[in-house]
Design a protein around this motif. Structure first.
Motif, mmCIF file in Angstrom:
data_model
loop_
_atom_site.group_PDB
_atom_site.id
_atom_site.type_symbol
_atom_site.label_atom_id
_atom_site.label_comp_id
_atom_site.label_asym_id
_atom_site.label_seq_id
_atom_site.Cartn_x
_atom_site.Cartn_y
_atom_site.Cartn_z
ATOM 1 N N ASN A 1 0.830 -1.201 0.000
ATOM 2 C CA ASN A 1 0.000 0.000 0.000
ATOM 3 C C ASN A 1 0.870 1.258 0.000
ATOM 4 O OD1 ASN A 1 -2.067 1.836 2.138
ATOM 5 N ND2 ASN A 1 -2.750 1.117 0.150
ATOM 6 N N SER B 1 2.566 10.988 -12.588
ATOM 7 C CA SER B 1 2.153 9.585 -12.661
ATOM 8 C C SER B 1 2.187 9.097 -14.102
ATOM 9 C CB SER B 1 0.734 9.401 -12.108
ATOM 10 O OG SER B 1 0.684 9.780 -10.774
ATOM 11 N N TYR B 2 1.719 9.944 -15.008
ATOM 12 C CA TYR B 2 1.746 9.589 -16.426
ATOM 13 C C TYR B 2 3.175 9.352 -16.885
ATOM 14 C CZ TYR B 2 1.280 9.991 -21.476
ATOM 15 O OH TYR B 2 1.335 9.767 -22.822
ATOM 16 N N PHE C 1 2.806 6.804 -6.636
ATOM 17 C CA PHE C 1 1.760 7.455 -7.432
ATOM 18 C C PHE C 1 1.032 8.570 -6.688
ATOM 19 C CE2 PHE C 1 2.335 3.337 -9.513
ATOM 20 C CZ PHE C 1 2.604 3.784 -10.805
ATOM 21 N N LEU D 1 -2.040 -0.393 -12.697
ATOM 22 C CA LEU D 1 -0.960 -0.303 -11.716
ATOM 23 C C LEU D 1 -1.079 0.833 -10.689
ATOM 24 C CD1 LEU D 1 1.707 -1.839 -11.022
ATOM 25 C CD2 LEU D 1 2.881 0.048 -12.185
ATOM 26 N N PRO D 2 -1.348 2.091 -11.104
ATOM 27 C CA PRO D 2 -1.343 3.167 -10.104
ATOM 28 C C PRO D 2 -2.395 2.977 -9.013
ATOM 29 C CG PRO D 2 -1.310 4.065 -12.311
ATOM 30 C CD PRO D 2 -1.580 2.608 -12.457
ATOM 31 N N LEU E 1 7.991 3.336 -17.463
ATOM 32 C CA LEU E 1 7.886 1.895 -17.200
ATOM 33 C C LEU E 1 7.435 1.150 -18.455
ATOM 34 C CD1 LEU E 1 6.136 1.894 -13.694
ATOM 35 C CD2 LEU E 1 8.477 1.185 -14.183
ATOM 36 N N ILE F 1 5.735 8.436 -15.049
ATOM 37 C CA ILE F 1 6.233 7.180 -14.466
ATOM 38 C C ILE F 1 5.766 5.989 -15.303
ATOM 39 C CG2 ILE F 1 6.023 5.642 -12.474
ATOM 40 C CD1 ILE F 1 5.813 8.289 -10.763
ATOM 41 N N ILE F 2 4.492 5.986 -15.661
ATOM 42 C CA ILE F 2 3.958 4.886 -16.477
ATOM 43 C C ILE F 2 4.639 4.845 -17.853
ATOM 44 C CG2 ILE F 2 1.863 4.103 -17.680
ATOM 45 C CD1 ILE F 2 1.904 3.402 -14.723
ATOM 46 N N LEU F 3 4.902 6.021 -18.386
ATOM 47 C CA LEU F 3 5.584 6.119 -19.680
ATOM 48 C C LEU F 3 6.975 5.500 -19.596
ATOM 49 C CD1 LEU F 3 4.510 7.589 -22.223
ATOM 50 C CD2 LEU F 3 5.955 9.523 -21.630
ATOM 51 N N PHE G 1 -2.488 -0.899 -5.734
ATOM 52 C CA PHE G 1 -2.019 -1.024 -4.353
ATOM 53 C C PHE G 1 -2.923 -0.306 -3.360
ATOM 54 C CE2 PHE G 1 1.792 -1.378 -7.047
ATOM 55 C CZ PHE G 1 2.085 -2.702 -6.762
ATOM 56 N N GLY G 2 -4.086 0.121 -3.827
ATOM 57 C CA GLY G 2 -5.050 0.698 -2.901
ATOM 58 C C GLY G 2 -4.931 2.201 -2.799
ATOM 59 N N SER G 3 -5.781 2.775 -1.953
ATOM 60 C CA SER G 3 -5.861 4.221 -1.838
ATOM 61 C C SER G 3 -5.760 4.617 -0.375
ATOM 62 C CB SER G 3 -7.211 4.688 -2.383
ATOM 63 O OG SER G 3 -8.243 4.001 -1.706
#
Lengths: 308, 275
Positions: free
Chosen positions: A34, B125-126, A41, B143-144, B132, B128-130, B147-149
């Protein structure tokens, strides 16, 4: 949000034994996935956005440090100010109308009704639908030629109105749909607040000869003021970030009539590839939310009754 | 007296039903349009179609590509829901039941970010995904959020804190470790809280637009929100088929709402009452 009291688990006392250490390790390992997601992110991007706001960056080449130039550009940009004003206006109209309407309906529903669960379910239906979908449905209802709303107007002998094609009306049409879509969410929240008001208060007032109107102003309003205030704040924070509905219904148009802040930010970043400016817009939006929240707490927060 | 009470009750019910009918009319009209034949769409304004046709649903399903969008949406939002439930349950338990240095600091860090608008994290975030290599892929969509919020962890933590301390102590005496206690004793007890988090997460990501819009370009990867938003600027829209597409997009959530309304109400109330 100094009034938000989060109950904390009993505070940690330093005393280490193998058993305690093992609990530490398990604790860290269990929050790890988590926290990793949160760090990569959420936390890191927040910090990165602030930094990138001072750069010129097109996503392809490396970011170039340009100091405050993005902010200067934005403050001289007519459309930036337009989107800023549209967003404020959107929020100023949406929040009070939505929250007060929700309060009225919540008061109406706050009785021992056999069908209460069904009513609640029906009222949250629009909230559960995706904004893009209901946006398209309302585009159909607002259609100038064949829409149902203009059908009602013409059968009352009035002229057709170009709800979404007029740059004067389009923003109000989108606000109307937004009020409609999230009304149920606020009804449920406020209804929960009303249901914890002790019934004895009303009974005592009845004995003292109070009528319904007096009971509403002297008991209901003060008793639910904390939750109503909370609702206003949450509503404001959410509305300042409005994106989906104007995107789906008008895409910012006609002209720039519905170009709210986040739409312009999206356009800056992903149509013009001005990532640096888009990041500084993100920082400005966050600043706006903080300032607006501060003022709401300062001017309305003191009137809230927290004694129960 | 008795009569007067029932009369008032009837009036109240009529009023609520009237308000509800007006409130839900747009959705009824959407349903009605989706069942009409094309010539009736542009001529009649009756709520009940003269002739019911299912052909619009067929057109939406295959020609409008809604089938593909629906499958993608189920896949993406389902994966995010499962990931969120597992990660937030573990983290919520650790924050609510275990003791370790820095716990309260980390938790306040979580709470502190809950007011940050999504626009702030969007571009990094965009990127980071780019980097990756996950742009325009299912992995980039999921993915983002997998892992939950912070909200989910908060919700589960509040639940785990309500469980009696003795429960943990008793399980420790039986020789179980902290993780075992969670897995065998506490997680099974958390079903109502997990269901609340599950439905709230599912709806949020089923309906989510901005992130999928930014991440996916290929039609084969589009989720419902993105696929449907393409129609907004079309000229000469086939309204009956589009309304059928819209019906398909919201129907799964409606079904879940009717079976799990309790958990939705809890989810909405959580934020408000938990003060």
């Amino acid at each position: 949000m100094e009034k938000t009291i989060v109950p904390m688990a009993s505070t940690y006392k330093p005393k280490s034994s193998p058993k305690k250490r093992r609990q530490w390790l398990t604790g860290y390992l269990m929050i790890l996935p988590n926290f990793l997601g949160f760090f990569i992110f959420m936390l890191a991007p927040i910090i990165a956005t602030v930094g990138l706001g001072f750069t010129e960056w097109d996503l392809v080449n490396n970011p170039q440090w340009i100091g405050l130039a993005n902010y200067k550009n934005l403050f001289g940009d007519r459309i930036f100010w337009l989107s800023f004003r549209k967003t404020i206006w959107f929020t100023l109209l949406n929040v009070p109308i939505q929250s007060f309407l929700a309060l009225l309906i919540a008061v109406l529903l706050n009785r021992k009704l056999k069908a209460l669960n069904l009513f609640r379910t029906l009222f949250i239906i629009p909230w559960i639908c995706m904004s893009v979908a209901v946006g398209l449905t309302w585009t159909w209802l607002f259609n100038t030629q064949f829409g149902y709303i203009n059908h009602v107007l013409t059968s009352l002998g009035m002229e057709r109105i170009g709800w979404l094609t007029s740059d004067k009306l389009a923003l109000y049409a989108v606000i109307f749909v937004n009020v409609w879509q999230y009304l149920g969410w606020h009804i449920i929240l406020l209804l929960a607040g009303l249901q914890i008001v002790p019934q004895e208060l009303y009974e005592a007032a009845t004995v003292d000869g109070a009528n319904n109107w007096m009971k509403f102003w002297k008991i209901t309003i003060p008793m639910i003021s904390p939750i109503f205030f909370y609702d206003l704040v949450v509503n404001m924070i959410m509305t300042l970030q409005i994106f989906d509905l104007p995107f789906a219904m008008t895409n910012g148009g006609p002209g720039n009539a519905t170009r709210v802040f986040n739409l312009y930010l999206y356009q800056k970043g992903f149509s013009f590839l001005q990532m640096g400016e888009a990041c500084s817009m993100g920082v400005i939006l966050f600043g706006l939310i903080m300032v607006a929240t501060f003022f709401v707490f300062k001017f309305l927060g003191s009137r809230v009754n927290y004694e129960m | 007296m008795e009569n007067k009470v029932t009369y008032k009750r009837l009036l109240l019910y009529l009023m609520i039903i009237g308000i509800l009918f007006l409130y839900l009319f747009p959705l009824l009209w959407q349903l009605s349009t989706s069942l009409k034949e094309s010539d009736e769409v542009f001529s009649g304004y009756n709520l009940i179609p003269k002739k019911v046709t299912w052909s619009n649903y067929k057109i939406a399903w295959s020609q409008f590509n809604v089938k593909k969008y629906l499958v993608n949406t189920i896949f993406v939002s389902g994966l995010i829901m499962v990931g969120t439930i597992i990660c937030c349950s573990m983290a919520g338990y650790a924050f609510g039941q275990l003791k370790f240095p820095g716990r309260d600091f980390l938790f306040f860090l979580y709470l502190g970010t809950m007011m940050v608008p999504g626009a702030v994290t969007l571009i990094p975030s965009y990127y980071i995904i780019l980097r990756l290599n996950m742009a325009n892929s299912f992995a980039g969509l999921v993915l983002p959020f997998f892992f939950g919020s912070a909200f989910g962890t908060f919700l589960l933590r509040q639940f785990y804190m309500t469980l009696p301390k003795d429960l943990y102590e008793a399980a420790t005496i039986d020789g179980a470790g902290s993780f075992q206690i969670w897995l065998k004793v506490m997680f099974p007890l958390s079903k109502p809280a997990v269901a609340t988090l599950g439905v709230m997460t599912l709806v949020q990501h089923w309906n989510s637009l901005l992130w999928p819009l930014v991440i996916t370009q290929s039609p084969s990867l589009k989720v419902l929100a993105v696929g449907l938003s393409d129609f907004r600027l079309f000229r000469n829209i086939q309204w009956n088929s589009l309304m059928a597409a819209v019906m398909i997009a919201i129907l799964p959530m409606l079904i879940i709402l009717f079976f799990a309304q309790k958990f939705f109400v809890k989810g909405i109330q959580f934020s408000g009452v938990n003060r």
